[in-house]
Design a protein around this motif. Structure first.
Motif, PDB file in Angstrom:
ATOM      1  N   GLN A 129      -5.158 -77.102 -20.943  1.00  0.00           N
ATOM      2  CA  GLN A 129      -5.975 -76.264 -21.840  1.00  0.00           C
ATOM      3  C   GLN A 129      -5.135 -75.141 -22.447  1.00  0.00           C
ATOM      4  N   LEU A 130      -4.292 -74.523 -21.627  1.00  0.00           N
ATOM      5  CA  LEU A 130      -3.442 -73.438 -22.123  1.00  0.00           C
ATOM      6  C   LEU A 130      -2.387 -73.993 -23.096  1.00  0.00           C
ATOM      7  N   GLY A 133      -3.809 -74.857 -26.539  1.00  0.00           N
ATOM      8  CA  GLY A 133      -4.435 -73.772 -27.292  1.00  0.00           C
ATOM      9  C   GLY A 133      -5.919 -73.595 -27.058  1.00  0.00           C
ATOM     10  N   VAL A 134      -6.486 -74.400 -26.169  1.00  0.00           N
ATOM     11  CA  VAL A 134      -7.924 -74.264 -25.872  1.00  0.00           C
ATOM     12  C   VAL A 134      -8.190 -72.986 -25.100  1.00  0.00           C
ATOM     13  N   GLY A 135      -7.231 -72.658 -24.202  1.00  0.00           N
ATOM     14  CA  GLY A 135      -7.392 -71.462 -23.385  1.00  0.00           C
ATOM     15  C   GLY A 135      -8.317 -71.696 -22.200  1.00  0.00           C
ATOM     16  N   VAL A 136      -8.483 -70.651 -21.417  1.00  0.00           N
ATOM     17  CA  VAL A 136      -9.378 -70.711 -20.253  1.00  0.00           C
ATOM     18  C   VAL A 136     -10.423 -69.611 -20.412  1.00  0.00           C
ATOM     19  N   PRO A 137     -11.661 -69.969 -20.756  1.00  0.00           N
ATOM     20  CA  PRO A 137     -12.700 -68.953 -20.966  1.00  0.00           C
ATOM     21  C   PRO A 137     -13.134 -68.291 -19.661  1.00  0.00           C
ATOM     22  N   TRP A 138     -13.826 -67.153 -19.778  1.00  0.00           N
ATOM     23  CA  TRP A 138     -14.267 -66.439 -18.576  1.00  0.00           C
ATOM     24  C   TRP A 138     -15.271 -67.248 -17.765  1.00  0.00           C
ATOM     25  N   TYR A 220     -14.087 -75.338 -20.414  1.00  0.00           N
ATOM     26  CA  TYR A 220     -13.325 -75.159 -21.661  1.00  0.00           C
ATOM     27  C   TYR A 220     -14.174 -74.746 -22.864  1.00  0.00           C
ATOM     28  N   GLY A 222     -16.611 -72.494 -22.813  1.00  0.00           N
ATOM     29  CA  GLY A 222     -16.928 -71.068 -22.751  1.00  0.00           C
ATOM     30  C   GLY A 222     -18.384 -70.776 -23.029  1.00  0.00           C
TER      31      GLY A 222
END
Length: 259
Positions: A129-130, A133-138, A220, A222
């Motif tokens: 995910q990182l 570019g998806v990132g890791v949401p809270w 993912y 969020g």
């Protein structure tokens, strides 16, 4: 309640059995516990090549690899947990037939070991995910909620299988086939939009679909899945766990004689 109290009284044994299940599986392999990470990655890689390159599945707003791996991990957790819990009685027959040990401790330890494997397997998913570019949401902090619910659901199904397997060993093989069929009814590697609207109710009837929707929302997207997915997840977890414990508690002492 006696079964749940036994888990606390025998928590030392429970911890020992979970550790054993996590270590003995890869005891003779060179890569050892690293297979916990490699297994889902290799499975995802094969499915990714087949479905993204040949069938050209596209998922809006998220890379196909993230969508695919999140589904593979959750379904694998359920499959491994049910199979291990269902076989717990038969696999530990030598101990259960000679020493008084609450049988449910063995069943729960197998499911908890599968849940532990799942949590470790989340590491490559979060890394992908990182990297994409998806990132890791809270909301990833809320992942333990669907995991605990799926653990309860898995234990319940596994206890029903364990009780049946003592009388009819072939149940374990039939369970493997049934789980594979159920996993195809969950959109792990395909978008649900390819299913005609008139047939989507079949997908929605599968409890695993709601677990997967809630999990993907947290890990993912969020966000939160629709309320009915949470309702199905919570109700199915409690009902199936209580049903499995009830059936198992009424039969396991007789089952030990048959082992």
């Amino acid at each position: 309640m006696t079964e749940f109290r036994n888990l606390w009284e025998f928590r030392g044994l429970l911890r020992l059995l979970v550790t054993r299940d996590l270590t003995i599986r890869y005891k003779r392999s060179t890569l050892g516990v690293w297979w916990t990470l490699l297994n889902p990655l290799l499975t995802m890689s094969i499915l990714w090549i087949v479905f993204s390159q040949f069938f050209r599945f596209q998922i809006p707003d998220v890379p196909f690899a993230v969508y695919l791996l999140s589904g593979v991990l959750l379904v694998t957790f359920f499959a491994q947990g049910v199979n291990a819990t269902g076989a717990a009685m038969v696999n530990n027959a030598a101990v259960l037939s000679k020493v008084y040990v609450p049988a449910e401790v063995f069943a729960f330890s197998s499911a908890i070991a599968a849940a532990s494997n799942f949590m470790i397997s989340l590491i490559p998913l979060l890394i992908i995910q990182l990297a994409t570019g998806v990132g890791v949401p809270w909301t990833a902090l809320l992942i333990p909620l669907p995991v605990l619910c799926l653990l309860a659901f898995t234990v319940g199904v596994g206890l029903l299988v364990a009780a049946a397997a003592v009388y009819f060993y072939d149940v374990l093989d039939l369970t493997g086939v049934f789980i594979q069929l159920v996993s195809y009814l969950v959109p792990t590697f395909y978008p649900i939009t390819i299913v005609p609207e008139g047939f989507r109710w079949i997908i929605h009837l599968n409890p695993l679909y709601s677990y997967l929707r809630v999990f993907r929302g947290f890990v993912y997207e969020g966000g939160f899945a629709p309320g009915w997915n949470f309702a199905v997840m919570g109700v199915s977890a409690v009902v199936v766990l209580l049903l499995g414990v009830w059936v198992f508690s009424r039969s396991w002492k007789n089952l030990v004689v048959l082992l």
